[in-house]
Design a protein around this motif. Structure first.
Motif, PDB file in Angstrom:
ATOM      1  N   THR A 207      74.044  20.818  20.284  1.00 32.37           N
ATOM      2  CA  THR A 207      72.706  20.472  19.817  1.00 32.37           C
ATOM      3  C   THR A 207      72.244  21.487  18.779  1.00 32.37           C
ATOM      4  O   THR A 207      72.460  22.693  18.936  1.00 32.37           O
ATOM      5  CB  THR A 207      71.708  20.466  20.987  1.00 32.37           C
TER       6      THR A 207
ATOM      7  N   LEU B 159      66.637  18.906  22.930  1.00 32.70           N
ATOM      8  CA  LEU B 159      66.525  17.457  23.108  1.00 32.70           C
ATOM      9  C   LEU B 159      65.675  17.173  24.335  1.00 32.70           C
ATOM     10  O   LEU B 159      66.042  17.589  25.438  1.00 32.70           O
ATOM     11  CB  LEU B 159      67.914  16.832  23.273  1.00 32.70           C
ATOM     12  N   PRO B 160      64.576  16.446  24.201  1.00 33.93           N
ATOM     13  CA  PRO B 160      63.983  16.084  22.915  1.00 33.93           C
ATOM     14  C   PRO B 160      63.439  17.322  22.206  1.00 33.93           C
ATOM     15  O   PRO B 160      63.155  18.327  22.860  1.00 33.93           O
ATOM     16  CB  PRO B 160      62.874  15.108  23.299  1.00 33.93           C
TER      17      PRO B 160
ATOM     18  N   ARG C 223      57.552  14.472  24.066  1.00 37.47           N
ATOM     19  CA  ARG C 223      57.581  13.121  23.496  1.00 37.47           C
ATOM     20  C   ARG C 223      56.857  12.139  24.408  1.00 37.47           C
ATOM     21  O   ARG C 223      57.101  12.080  25.616  1.00 37.47           O
ATOM     22  CB  ARG C 223      59.028  12.693  23.304  1.00 37.47           C
TER      23      ARG C 223
ATOM     24  N   GLY D 163      75.748   8.006  18.699  1.00 33.36           N
ATOM     25  CA  GLY D 163      74.315   8.274  18.752  1.00 33.36           C
ATOM     26  C   GLY D 163      74.013   9.753  18.873  1.00 33.36           C
ATOM     27  O   GLY D 163      73.114  10.279  18.203  1.00 33.36           O
ATOM     28  N   VAL D 164      74.765  10.459  19.709  1.00 29.87           N
ATOM     29  CA  VAL D 164      74.565  11.898  19.864  1.00 29.87           C
ATOM     30  C   VAL D 164      74.901  12.625  18.569  1.00 29.87           C
ATOM     31  O   VAL D 164      74.169  13.522  18.132  1.00 29.87           O
ATOM     32  CB  VAL D 164      75.420  12.444  21.026  1.00 29.87           C
TER      33      VAL D 164
ATOM     34  N   THR E 104      72.193  12.309  16.161  1.00 27.55           N
ATOM     35  CA  THR E 104      71.044  13.111  16.578  1.00 27.55           C
ATOM     36  C   THR E 104      71.203  14.574  16.195  1.00 27.55           C
ATOM     37  O   THR E 104      70.221  15.243  15.842  1.00 27.55           O
ATOM     38  CB  THR E 104      70.839  12.979  18.102  1.00 27.55           C
ATOM     39  N   VAL E 105      72.435  15.076  16.251  1.00 20.88           N
ATOM     40  CA  VAL E 105      72.642  16.495  15.936  1.00 20.88           C
ATOM     41  C   VAL E 105      73.047  16.694  14.472  1.00 20.88           C
ATOM     42  O   VAL E 105      73.472  17.782  14.077  1.00 20.88           O
ATOM     43  CB  VAL E 105      73.681  17.143  16.876  1.00 20.88           C
TER      44      VAL E 105
END
Length: 398
Positions: free
Chosen positions: A39, A43-44, A48, A157-158, A161-162
Motif C-alpha cells: 500500500t 486503506l481506506p 469514509r 483492483g488492488v 488502488t496502489v
C-alpha cells in the motif's frame, strides 16, 4: 515404456523459469505476479462514509435530541469540511470523506428532512456507525499482494488502488504448435474424401491461450527432408515446441527420427496409459523442450492437459498438488494394464461431493466425445473393475 508417474517426474525435472516482464495492468489477468504489492497509503485513506445520509455528533442523540438542522453537504470527491455548529448535521454521500467534529452517520432511510431540519426516526444508534475508518483495512507500506499470486480481478483492483499501471509478471515461454500429416487441410477448405480439417492445432492453441500463452502455429507434411529443415529453424527460435502426430510406428511417422537427427535428446517415448501412449518428450541442445504428442485428438488433448499444463504450472511456481477427486457413479471395466484416463461428466451431490459419470465414446479418435464430457478420471493400473463409489483423481478441462 514408462509409467505416468515416471513421465511426470521426467517432465517436471525440466521445469525452468523464463524470467520476468512488465505488462500493462489491463493485460495482467491470469498472469503470475513477480513482485510484492504494498500500500502506498492507508486503506481506506480517510474516514469514509459508507451510507448516504446525515452525520451528527452522537453525544446529542444520546442526550435525547432527534431534530438536527442541516448546515452543509459533503459529496464524494470534495475536500473535507467541518461541522459549523453543535447540535446540527451535515448531509453526507457514500464515499465522501467524513466531516470534522461529527462522528456518526444515519442513513437517509432513517431520517425525515423537512424545511432544512433532519429528524431521526429511530431510537437506537451506535456511535461511529456507517463509517469505514482510515487504515482499518491496511496500514501504509503493508504487504497486500505477495509475489507468486495468480492475478485475478481482485488483484487488479488492488494494483490500481496502489497506483500500479504496470506489473512485473512471469514471462511465458515462446511456444509453437505444429500439426503434421498430408491428410490435413485448413478449416476453410472443403476436404476431399481422404482428407480432414485441422483440429488438434486449434484445440491445443485454445488450451494454451487459457494460460495466456499465445502460441504460433505451423504445419509439416510427411516429408523427412522438409521436416528436418523446418524443425531446425523452429527449435532455434522457440523455447517450447509442441507437435501433434507423427510419433507412433507408422511408416510416415518421421518425427522421432528427425528429432534425433537434429540432436534433440529423447527423454522418453511411450507411456503406459490410454489414451496418449505414443507421447514423445525431449530436450534440444539449446534447452528447447519438445512435446511430441500423438495425433489422435483425444490423445493429444489429454497429454497436453496432463503433462504440458502440469509442467507449465510447475515452471511458473504454481501449485499442482491439490488435484480434486471424483466419485464414480457406476461400475467401469478396463482390462489393459495401463493407466486409463476415462472421460467423465461431472455433477455434485447435495453434500458437495464431486460425482463423475463415464461418457462412452469411440476411442482416442472421437474428438466429438470431448464436448460431452467435463474431465478425465485417472484410473490406476493393476485392476480391471472400478466400482461405483470408488474415488480417483480428476483432471478438469472444462
Amino acid at each position: 515404456m514408462i509409467t505416468v508417474k515416471e513421465a511426470l517426474a521426467i517432465i517436471n525435472s525440466q521445469q525452468k523459469a523464463f524470467g520476468t516482464e512488465m505488462i500493462p495492468l489491463a493485460k495482467s489477468i491470469g498472469r503470475i505476479l513477480k513482485e510484492d504489492l504494498y500500500t502506498d497509503r492507508e486503506l481506506p485513506p480517510y474516514n469514509r462514509v459508507t451510507m448516504d445520509g446525515i452525520a451528527i455528533q452522537y453525544q446529542y442523540f444520546s442526550e435525547g435530541k432527534r431534530a438536527f438542522p442541516v448546515t452543509g453537504i459533503a459529496p464524494a470527491g470534495s475536500p473535507q469540511i467541518s461541522l459549523k455548529e453543535d447540535k446540527t448535521c451535515i448531509e453526507v454521500m457514500t464515499g465522501s470523506i467524513m466531516p470534522n467534529i461529527v462522528d456518526t452517520v444515519i442513513r437517509y432511510e432513517d431520517v425525515v428532512i423537512e424545511n432544512g431540519v433532519a429528524t431521526i426516526q429511530v431510537d437506537k444508534l451506535t456511535k461511529g456507525q456507517n463509517i469505514h475508518w482510515q487504515g482499518e483495512d491496511r496500514k501504509k507500506g503493508e504487504l497486500v499482494v505477495p509475489s507468486g499470486t495468480i492475478i485475478s480481478p481482485a488483484e487488479v483492483g488492488v494494483a490500481a488502488t496502489v497506483g500500479k499501471t504496470h506489473l512485473k509478471v512471469a514471462r511465458l515461454p515462446t511456444t509453437i504448435i505444429i500439426s503434421t500429416g498430408d491428410e490435413l487441410v485448413e478449416i476453410a477448405e472443403k476436404p476431399l474424401p481422404h482428407q480432414i480439417r485441422k483440429s488438434n492445432v486449434h484445440r491445443l492453441t485454445a488450451t494454451l491461450a487459457k494460460y495466456n500463452i499465445l502460441a504460433d502455429q505451423h504445419h509439416l507434411d510427411d516429408d523427412m527432408e522438409v521436416i528436418q529443415k523446418d524443425l531446425a529453424k523452429i527449435i532455434d527460435e522457440y523455447e517450447v515446441v509442441i507437435l501433434s502426430g507423427g510419433v507412433s510406428k507408422g511408416k510416415f511417422d518421421f518425427l522421432p527420427e528427425a528429432l534425433t537427427a537434429l540432436g534433440v535428446e529423447k527423454l522418453f517415448h511411450k507411456i503406459k496409459q490410454r489414451p496418449g501412449k505414443p507421447f514423445w518428450f525431449g530436450k534440444a541442445p539449446n534447452g528447447t523442450l519438445v512435446f511430441a504428442l500423438p495425433g489422435n485428438p483425444v490423445s493429444s488433448f489429454l497429454c497436453t492437459q496432463r503433462y504440458f499444463v502440469t509442467w507449465l504450472k510447475t515452471s511458473l511456481g504454481l501449485p499442482t498438488s491439490n488435484q480434486p477427486h471424483g466419485i464414480l457413479t457406476e461400475d467401469t471395466i478396463f482390462k489393459p494394464d495401463l493407466t486409463y484416463f476415462l472421460q467423465v461428466k461431472v455433477n455434485y451431490s447435495e453434500k458437495g461431493q464431486i460425482l463423475v459419470t463415464p461418457v462412452s465414446g469411440n476411442g482416442s479418435g472421437d474428438l466429438a466425445n470431448l464436448v460431452d464430457a467435463d474431465a478425465f478420471l485417472q484410473l490406476p493400473r493393476g485392476k480391471n473393475l472400478f466400482e461405483k463409489g470408488e474415488v480417483y483423481p480428476l483432471l478438469f478441462y472444462r
